[in-house]
Design an enzyme around this catalytic site. Structure first.
Site, mmCIF file in Angstrom:
data_model
loop_
_atom_site.group_PDB
_atom_site.id
_atom_site.type_symbol
_atom_site.label_atom_id
_atom_site.label_comp_id
_atom_site.label_asym_id
_atom_site.label_seq_id
_atom_site.Cartn_x
_atom_site.Cartn_y
_atom_site.Cartn_z
ATOM 1 N N ASP A 84 0.830 -1.213 0.000
ATOM 2 C CA ASP A 84 0.000 0.000 0.000
ATOM 3 C C ASP A 84 0.867 1.268 0.000
ATOM 4 O O ASP A 84 1.981 1.270 0.524
ATOM 5 C CB ASP A 84 -0.905 -0.021 1.249
ATOM 6 C CG ASP A 84 -2.053 0.968 1.125
ATOM 7 O OD1 ASP A 84 -2.408 1.333 -0.010
ATOM 8 O OD2 ASP A 84 -2.593 1.375 2.172
ATOM 9 N N LEU B 123 11.066 -20.144 -5.015
ATOM 10 C CA LEU B 123 10.031 -19.325 -4.377
ATOM 11 C C LEU B 123 8.685 -19.470 -5.102
ATOM 12 O O LEU B 123 8.632 -19.408 -6.321
ATOM 13 C CB LEU B 123 10.473 -17.853 -4.424
ATOM 14 C CG LEU B 123 9.457 -16.824 -3.943
ATOM 15 C CD1 LEU B 123 9.349 -16.847 -2.423
ATOM 16 C CD2 LEU B 123 9.833 -15.420 -4.424
ATOM 17 N N HIS C 292 1.970 3.547 -9.110
ATOM 18 C CA HIS C 292 1.837 2.112 -9.392
ATOM 19 C C HIS C 292 3.008 1.621 -10.244
ATOM 20 O O HIS C 292 3.527 0.526 -10.038
ATOM 21 C CB HIS C 292 0.510 1.826 -10.097
ATOM 22 C CG HIS C 292 -0.700 2.205 -9.296
ATOM 23 N ND1 HIS C 292 -0.807 1.908 -7.959
ATOM 24 C CD2 HIS C 292 -1.845 2.861 -9.627
ATOM 25 C CE1 HIS C 292 -1.971 2.363 -7.507
ATOM 26 N NE2 HIS C 292 -2.616 2.950 -8.493
HETATM 27 C C1 IPE Z 1 -5.305 -2.757 -0.036
HETATM 28 O O1 IPE Z 1 -5.012 -1.411 -0.231
HETATM 29 C C2 IPE Z 1 -5.313 -3.485 -1.339
HETATM 30 C C3 IPE Z 1 -4.016 -3.615 -1.986
HETATM 31 C C4 IPE Z 1 -2.872 -3.242 -1.495
HETATM 32 C C5 IPE Z 1 -4.054 -4.266 -3.265
HETATM 33 P P1 IPE Z 1 -6.164 -0.318 -0.361
HETATM 34 O O2 IPE Z 1 -5.483 0.971 -0.555
HETATM 35 O O3 IPE Z 1 -7.132 -0.724 -1.403
HETATM 36 O O4 IPE Z 1 -6.849 -0.427 1.060
HETATM 37 P P2 IPE Z 1 -7.751 0.615 1.847
HETATM 38 O O5 IPE Z 1 -8.826 1.071 0.902
HETATM 39 O O6 IPE Z 1 -6.885 1.739 2.266
HETATM 40 O O7 IPE Z 1 -8.268 -0.150 3.026
HETATM 41 C C1 IPE Z 2 -1.609 0.269 -3.337
HETATM 42 O O1 IPE Z 2 -1.428 1.647 -3.345
HETATM 43 C C2 IPE Z 2 -1.875 -0.293 -4.705
HETATM 44 C C3 IPE Z 2 -3.252 -0.742 -4.914
HETATM 45 C C4 IPE Z 2 -4.200 -0.759 -4.022
HETATM 46 C C5 IPE Z 2 -3.573 -1.216 -6.232
HETATM 47 P P1 IPE Z 2 -2.645 2.650 -3.311
HETATM 48 O O2 IPE Z 2 -3.050 2.931 -4.714
HETATM 49 O O3 IPE Z 2 -3.725 2.159 -2.441
HETATM 50 O O4 IPE Z 2 -1.959 3.925 -2.678
HETATM 51 P P2 IPE Z 2 -2.541 4.884 -1.569
HETATM 52 O O5 IPE Z 2 -2.977 4.027 -0.415
HETATM 53 O O6 IPE Z 2 -3.671 5.624 -2.188
HETATM 54 O O7 IPE Z 2 -1.383 5.768 -1.224
HETATM 55 MG MG MG Z 3 -4.125 2.350 -0.469
#
Ligand code: IPE
Ligand code: IPE
Ligand code: MG
Length: 270
Positions: free
Chosen positions: A25, A136, A42
């Protein structure tokens, strides 16, 4: 000696977590902090995945499971979803030769038919092409959520029971677990979430019953080998009790006693 080497020297290779799961995240916040669109975060996250896989593989971890796209992430703006799907397909295709060279086996986890065809074909191709790799195992959770997975398992078992092929009385934890997308994999020993949030966001709810949880503020694109090594060291400094007492599993506390100090509860409570 670099900082990473110093941490690695402290890690006990005999007590590595067999299975590490990561909620990757913080890509969006990483991009925002640099004045860039979220999808640039991303793209940078892909580099971080490469690094984490290399680290886990070199260290000799057996399973690394990455939460790359949740069921709920389908609700993001279409442009971001589209870019993510493009990046996932592009990255897996680019990384495939390296994965094969490093004996990494890809395992897709989630509602894969829901992934757009172009990316899906590349993912399925990578899963096929690495199916005989013995190093792995890299679990890629895509269009995955734990409640989706448990609901699917419940439906499958109910159907078998309704068809008279399964006696409901024999359903136990093993049968349920073997109907989840992670069937055959050991439960994660260590779950890491980057990005600072302290929540699970519908990830492996069943499987993390006894996992050690590690939350780090580091945003996923910044998560390096040193951060990964620190999380493993932190894990090794914890005592996993699985419901037992410290004395039962730890010889360093041989004098732990279990009865009441006084003969009766009444004496202690009055
Ligand atoms: C969790 O992250 C999902 C992934 C890392 C793929 P999110 O950014 O979607 O989670 P929330 O919405 O903050 O809980
Ligand atoms: C995690 O990063 C990637 C996915 C959930 C696909 P985020 O896109 O949730 O990044 P933040 O949490 O908004 O910083
Ligand atoms: Mg996120």
């Amino acid at each position: 000696m670099t900082e990473l080497e110093a941490i690695l020297a402290e890690i006990d290779p005999a007590r590595l977590p067999r299975h590490v799961a990561i909620i990757m995240d913080g890509n969006g916040r990483w991009a925002r902090s640099k004045g860039l669109p979220r999808s640039d975060g991303h793209a940078e996250g892909v580099t971080s995945v490469h690094r984490a896989v290399e680290f886990a593989s070199d260290l000799g971890i057996e399973y690394l499971t990455l939460y790359a796209f949740s069921t709920e992430n389908w609700n993001r703006p279409p442009e971001e979803v589209e870019t993510l799907m493009y990046l996932i397909g592009w990255a897996i295709e680019r990384e495939l030769p390296d994965l094969i060279r490093n004996n990494v086996r890809i395992r897709l986890i989630g509602d894969i038919p829901r992934i757009p065809e172009k990316a899906r074909e590349k993912l399925l191709n990578a899963e096929r092409a690495t199916s005989s790799c013995t190093g792995l195992t890299l679990g890629m959770c895509l269009s995955y959520s734990s409640r989706w997975e448990i609901t699917e398992a419940a439906r499958r078992l109910a159907r078998l029971a309704a068809d008279g092929k399964l006696d409901p009385e024999v359903i136990d934890e093993n049968i349920l677990a073997s109907n989840l997308s992670t069937a055959g994999m050991p439960d994660p020993d260590l779950l890491i979430r980057t990005g600072g949030e302290q929540r699970i966001s519908n990830f492996l709810l069943w499987q993390i019953a006894y996992s050690e949880l590690c939350f780090t503020p580091v945003l996923w694109p910044d998560f390096g080998k040193k951060d990964f090594a620190e999380a493993i060291l932190d894990y090794q400094n914890r005592e996993r009790r699985f419901g037992k007492t410290s004395g039962q599993i730890n010889d360093n506390i041989p004098d732990e006693t279990y009865g009441l100090s006084s003969g009766s509860a009444e004496d202690l409570l009055t």
